[in-house]
Design a protein around this motif. Structure first.
Motif, short mmCIF file in Angstrom:
data_model
loop_
_atom_site.label_atom_id
_atom_site.label_comp_id
_atom_site.label_asym_id
_atom_site.label_seq_id
_atom_site.Cartn_x
_atom_site.Cartn_y
_atom_site.Cartn_z
N ASN A 89 -90.14 101.44 56.45
CA ASN A 89 -91.21 101.99 57.29
C ASN A 89 -92.42 102.33 56.43
O ASN A 89 -92.28 102.96 55.38
N PRO A 90 -93.62 101.91 56.84
CA PRO A 90 -94.82 102.23 56.06
C PRO A 90 -95.00 103.72 55.83
O PRO A 90 -95.66 104.12 54.86
N ASN A 91 -94.41 104.54 56.67
CA ASN A 91 -94.51 106.00 56.49
C ASN A 91 -93.80 106.48 55.23
O ASN A 91 -93.90 107.66 54.87
N ALA A 92 -93.10 105.59 54.56
CA ALA A 92 -92.41 105.97 53.33
C ALA A 92 -93.39 106.48 52.29
O ALA A 92 -93.01 107.20 51.36
N THR A 93 -94.65 106.14 52.44
CA THR A 93 -95.67 106.61 51.49
C THR A 93 -95.82 108.13 51.52
O THR A 93 -96.27 108.73 50.54
N GLU A 94 -95.45 108.74 52.63
CA GLU A 94 -95.61 110.18 52.78
C GLU A 94 -94.56 110.96 51.99
O GLU A 94 -94.68 112.18 51.83
N GLU A 95 -93.53 110.28 51.53
CA GLU A 95 -92.42 110.97 50.87
C GLU A 95 -92.44 110.83 49.35
O GLU A 95 -91.55 111.33 48.67
N VAL A 96 -93.43 110.14 48.80
CA VAL A 96 -93.47 109.93 47.35
C VAL A 96 -94.48 110.87 46.71
O VAL A 96 -95.52 111.19 47.29
N THR A 97 -94.16 111.30 45.51
CA THR A 97 -95.03 112.25 44.82
C THR A 97 -95.40 111.80 43.41
O THR A 97 -96.56 111.87 43.02
N THR A 98 -94.43 111.30 42.64
CA THR A 98 -94.72 110.93 41.26
C THR A 98 -95.39 109.56 41.21
O THR A 98 -95.29 108.76 42.15
N LEU A 109 -93.14 97.93 49.82
CA LEU A 109 -93.95 97.69 51.02
C LEU A 109 -94.64 96.34 50.96
O LEU A 109 -94.80 95.66 51.98
N ASN A 110 -95.03 95.93 49.77
CA ASN A 110 -95.65 94.62 49.60
C ASN A 110 -94.70 93.51 49.99
O ASN A 110 -95.08 92.55 50.66
N GLU A 124 -100.72 96.04 60.29
CA GLU A 124 -101.81 96.98 60.06
C GLU A 124 -101.33 98.24 59.34
O GLU A 124 -102.00 98.72 58.41
N ASP A 125 -100.19 98.77 59.75
CA ASP A 125 -99.68 99.99 59.13
C ASP A 125 -99.29 99.73 57.66
O ASP A 125 -99.47 100.60 56.81
N TYR A 126 -98.77 98.54 57.40
CA TYR A 126 -98.47 98.18 56.02
C TYR A 126 -99.75 98.11 55.19
O TYR A 126 -99.80 98.60 54.06
#
Length: 267
Positions: A89-98, A109-110, A124-126
């Motif tokens: 899910n493109p929303n996975a970006t919200e869970e990364v910090t480092t 995602l790519n 589009e979300d990707y």
């Protein structure tokens, strides 16, 4: 290049991760004294590994799920009707910090964006997620490629740029995440993706995977950020087939291990 079809995408991570890289943060003065020689050896094998895999896959016959349309290869209408439900899910970006995590999620995602595009799914979300991660990472190396969505089409340029910009340790983050994601995708469709393999190709690709796992493990001695990746990928050394039948069996039996590796790497 048309003969590569979808399997070139399915195994893009193998070629990507085989591109090697320099090691950083030596663990001791003795290791540091040997580092330069080891780097030269790894770098000398980069093109050999990449060319070997590309050549092997290029020999394969076209896949039943692929057809030629308007001078290019695409999935058949029947294949496009079965949309993959296993993509990240493109929303996975919200869970990364480092920073390392951002590189890894960008890579995964790519991969999945390319697959979604093949199946004519919305991207589009990707695109938004990839653009955001690329901006957050702010790696000047990305200027060497058209955009962050073309990583797997420009691995040589990206490797050279990251090497020049002292970001080569993060190239391994990209590569390891790509390997985990692509093996996960293939494990969901083993019969389909391996349908055009012969025994020689199965053995050669398996051998390259072993080389990659070994390289990541050796790299972890110099880069502590790679250690959790090496540990996550280690169980995948069971993929050491010499025939297509063995590779299919091993992929099926390792399905849970592959999923666990993917989950551990792409947090």
């Amino acid at each position: 290049m048309k003969k590569l079809s979808i399997l070139a995408i399915a195994f893009a991570a193998v070629a990507f991760a085989a591109c090697g890289g320099k090691k950083t943060a030596p663990v001791s003065e003795e290791a540091d004294s040997l580092k330069s020689f080891e780097q030269e050896q790894i770098e000398a094998s980069i093109k050999m590994h990449f060319d070997s895999i590309a050549s092997e896959i290029g020999k394969l016959k076209q896949f039943p799920i692929v057809q030629e349309s308007n001078g290019k290869l695409e999935l058949t209408k029947e294949e496009k009707q079965v949309k993959p439900d296993y993509l990240l899910n493109p929303n996975a970006t919200e869970e990364v910090t480092t920073l390392a995590e951002k590189y890894r999620v960008l890579s995964a995602l790519n991969v999945d964006r390319k697959i979604a595009e093949l199946y004519e799914m919305p991207t589009e979300d990707y695109d938004k997620a990839i653009s955001k991660l690329a901006a957050d990472i702010n790696d000047p190396s990305f200027k060497s490629i058209d955009n962050a969505n073309t990583i797997f089409e420009t691995t040589s340029q990206l490797y050279d740029a990251m090497n020049e910009n002292k970001r080569i340790n993060y190239f391994w983050q990209l590569a390891s995440a790509a390997l985990a994601e692509q093996l996960y995708v293939v494990s969901q469709n083993t019969d389909k993706f391996l349908s055009s393999f012969d025994d020689e190709a199965a053995g050669n690709v398996s051998f390259r995977i072993v080389l990659i796992l070994d390289a990541v493990n050796r790299l972890s001695q110099y880069d502590p950020d790679i250690k959790p990746i090496a540990e996550a990928l280690a169980p995948l050394d069971v993929l050491n087939a010499t025939t297509v039948a063995e590779l299919k069996t091993q992929m099926n039996e390792a399905k849970d291990k592959i999923a666990a590796a993917r989950k551990a790497i792409i947090k």
